[in-house]
Write an enzyme that holds these catalytic residues in place. Structure first.
Site, PDB file in Angstrom:
ATOM      1  N   LYS B  66      51.695  40.914  27.893  1.00 24.61           N
ATOM      2  CA  LYS B  66      50.406  40.904  28.580  1.00 24.61           C
ATOM      3  C   LYS B  66      49.350  41.289  27.547  1.00 24.61           C
ATOM      4  CE  LYS B  66      48.302  42.969  32.777  1.00 24.61           C
ATOM      5  NZ  LYS B  66      48.541  43.908  33.904  1.00 24.61           N
ATOM      6  N   SER B 141      47.514  41.937  38.467  1.00 24.06           N
ATOM      7  CA  SER B 141      46.766  41.437  37.325  1.00 24.06           C
ATOM      8  C   SER B 141      47.610  40.756  36.242  1.00 24.06           C
ATOM      9  CB  SER B 141      46.014  42.592  36.670  1.00 24.06           C
ATOM     10  OG  SER B 141      46.903  43.545  36.149  1.00 24.06           O
ATOM     11  N   SER B 165      50.368  45.329  40.002  1.00 20.23           N
ATOM     12  CA  SER B 165      50.065  44.266  39.039  1.00 20.23           C
ATOM     13  C   SER B 165      51.274  43.600  38.403  1.00 20.23           C
ATOM     14  CB  SER B 165      49.164  44.804  37.929  1.00 20.23           C
ATOM     15  OG  SER B 165      47.845  44.908  38.391  1.00 20.23           O
TER      16      SER B 165
END
Lengths: 95, 490
Positions: B66, B141, B165
């Site tokens: 990420k 997210s 997330s």
């Protein structure tokens, strides 16, 4: 709860934002809705309840200072700055 | 995932992954790819294997991170304009541990800017599309990481989970997503969001891989003072009791009840599984309710016991979360000021303008909302009514979970009230977007581990996931249980 333009200006100042009038209007409406939602917490009785800031209830752990090798050095860190000169980070005139 | 003894090479695995990343470019999964670097690392691994040198447990396995994990390969943007120029000189501890085992980062995945969001639509680089339906969101997210695994570009990817997330995008794209107990994996070198709930975790195709990743990345890090002594790689039961006593000396209630739970946790089934009555609301999608019911049936057939739980305080968890987390965001994100690193506004003529303009131009609208809400709940006159009250409510939520885990080993719930929604459906209504997190945030507030497991698809081909939740430090047992569920389902 109504969020006035004075309050928006205050929050923008606390947050270090310089916002356009349009942005202030949009954010004002959003903030009012969000604060409306989180205000439902009023219903919950929390009298005499201890707050939890950290789930494992940790406390400070002290140790002697020691100098250890790091992954980067002064040049590596200064290279990140948007503007630098003579080993200093450059900013506009302060005074 | 080890490839040393298989009939392939690190080079071909990494170049395959890079080709697939290119092929699925229209999903907007990656913010940047490190083609040259990744292929170079693969060649070195292949050379070592050829020379019969020792290689790690993940030798040659490509993975994605990420884009809020720092490393010198590529810029760490956190999907924001303000960090877009940041080329970090340091590497996150978790990434370093994976690389030390021979895993190879192929690229950095898209996210909601600073991980603020539940759809990856708040990214400065545009949304990531759902793996099963390009008109729908990937969740967030960590949307990019979830889709990278769902489309088989990489066998695993890293994520961060502050309020869902990892679990929500895992569920939206039909993969496993694990958020460990708070403090299990070092947060050093990961862009901070809310320090009291932020967790590092993983996306993968099965619980076995997640187990391996956990055993590699768990443990104390002197650079993150909130990391727990490594309980994951030791005997769960014995160590949980010891670690619990050592690190929680000031809260006997939590410590004792936790130890009791750990000791009563059987390493092998049958287990007692709790189902939360309060989550069965009108807003729960009927396909998700049906998937939960059929999982309950399957568990009972496999000999597990089901208990129904009333947890009335959990309905306040989302309000608590959207007070505590913005407060911590306002504090953590005050460091992004255009001075030492990142973006500096070109038309700032005074120091105050450097701060104000760089931050206004550099943050996305959702970043600004959260920072301003945080400053609101922390400001004088509102602190007691909002921030303090929320932290008190958090204690009640933790106690409610402790009570629940005195009646059951694990809790099974939906991950979110609905499957992946349409792009743009919730972007104009922040509160509607926040409601996505209603079933995922409660356990972050209590520091508990949660695993999203893919269980079904609805008639439109959208993935449905459920989440398993356990007591603190039950991570190993939770993953073992997920392995057994997977076997029973096969």
């Amino acid at each position: 709860m109504k969020i006035t333009s004075v309050e928006i200006d205050h929050l923008a100042e606390l947050s270090n934002f310089s916002l356009s009038e349009q942005e202030k209007q949009n954010l004002g409406q959003d903030l009012e809705n969000i604060i409306g939602y989180i205000s439902q917490l009023d219903e919950l009785d929390t009298k005499d309840v201890e707050p939890t800031y950290q789930v494992f209830e940790m406390e400070n752990v002290w140790r002697e200072d020691e100098i250890l090798p790091q992954e980067t050095d002064r040049d590596g860190l200064l290279a990140l700055a948007p503007d630098a000169q003579d080993y200093q980070i450059k900013v506009p005139k302060v005074l | 995932m080890k490839i040393a003894d298989k009939n392939t090479s690190a080079y071909s695995l990494v170049s395959d992954a890079l080709e697939k990343a290119e092929k699925y470019k229209d999903y907007n999964i990656f913010i940047s790819l490190d083609k040259e670097g990744a292929l170079q690392k693969a060649k070195i691994i292949d050379e070592k294997i050829k020379n019969k040198e020792k290689v790690g447990r993940l030798a040659g396995v490509p993975f994605a991170i990420k884009d809020n994990f720092l490393s010198p390969a590529g810029n760490t943007t956190a999907a924001s304009k303000i960090l877009e120029p940041l080329k970090s000189p340091i590497t996150a501890t978790s990434v370093k541990k994976l690389e030390d085992e021979g895993a190879i980062v192929i690229g950095r995945t898209n996210l909601d800017s600073f991980a603020h969001g539940s759809s990856t639509e708040n990214s400065y680089f545009g949304p990531t599309l759902n793996a099963h339906d390009k008109t729908r969101v990937s969740g967030g997210s960590s949307g990019g990481s979830a889709v990278a695994v769902a489309l088989d570009i990489v066998p695993f990817a890293t994520g961060t989970d502050t309020g869902g997330s990892i679990r929500q995008p895992a569920s939206f794209n039909g993969v496993y997503g694990f958020k460990p107990t708070y403090g299990t994996i070092s947060r050093y070198g990961v862009v901070a969001m809310a320090s009291s709930t932020d967790c590092i975790g993983f996306f993968a195709k099965n619980p076995e891989d997640i187990d391996l990743l956990m055993s590699i990345t768990s443990g104390q890090d002197p650079k993150d003072m909130t990391t727990l002594p490594d309980y994951y790689n030791k005997d769960g039961r014995e160590n949980a009791a010891v670690a619990g006593a050592a690190s929680e000396p000031h809260d006997d209630a939590i410590s004792e009840s936790h130890n009791a739970t750990s000791e009563s946790l059987p390493t092998a089934g049958p287990h007692t599984i709790g189902i939360i009555n309060d989550f069965d609301t009108d807003s729960l999608d009927s396909d998700i309710r049906a998937a939960l019911d059929s999982q309950i049936d399957a568990l009972q057939k496999a000999g597990h016991k089901i208990v129904r739980l009333d947890m009335p305080t959990l309905k306040y968890a989302l309000a608590v979360y959207y007070i505590v987390v913005p407060a911590e965001i306002a504090s953590n994100l005050s460091r992004h000021d255009g001075i030492r690193y990142g973006y500096r506004s070109k038309d700032a003529r005074t120091l105050d303008e450097v701060y104000g303009k760089s931050r206004s131009e550099g943050f996305m609208p959702e970043n600004k909302r959260r920072i301003m809400i945080g400053n609101f709940v922390l400001s004088s006159g509102f602190y007691d009514a909002y921030y303090l009250k929320a932290e008190q409510a958090r204690t009640l939520i933790i106690k409610e979970y402790e009570k629940a885990f005195s009646k059951c080993d694990f809790i099974l719930t939906p991950v979110s009230p609905n499957p992946a929604f349409k792009l743009g459906e919730k972007t104009s209504d922040p509160v509607a977007m926040y409601l996505e997190d209603v079933m995922s945030v409660p356990l972050n507030l209590a520091g508990l581990p949660g695993l999203a497991i893919p269980v079904a698809k609805n008639k439109d081909g959208l993935s449905i996931g459920l989440q398993l939740v356990g007591p603190r430090r039950s991570d190993k047992a939770l993953l073992e249980f997920a392995k057994s569920i997977k076997k029973e389902g096969e």
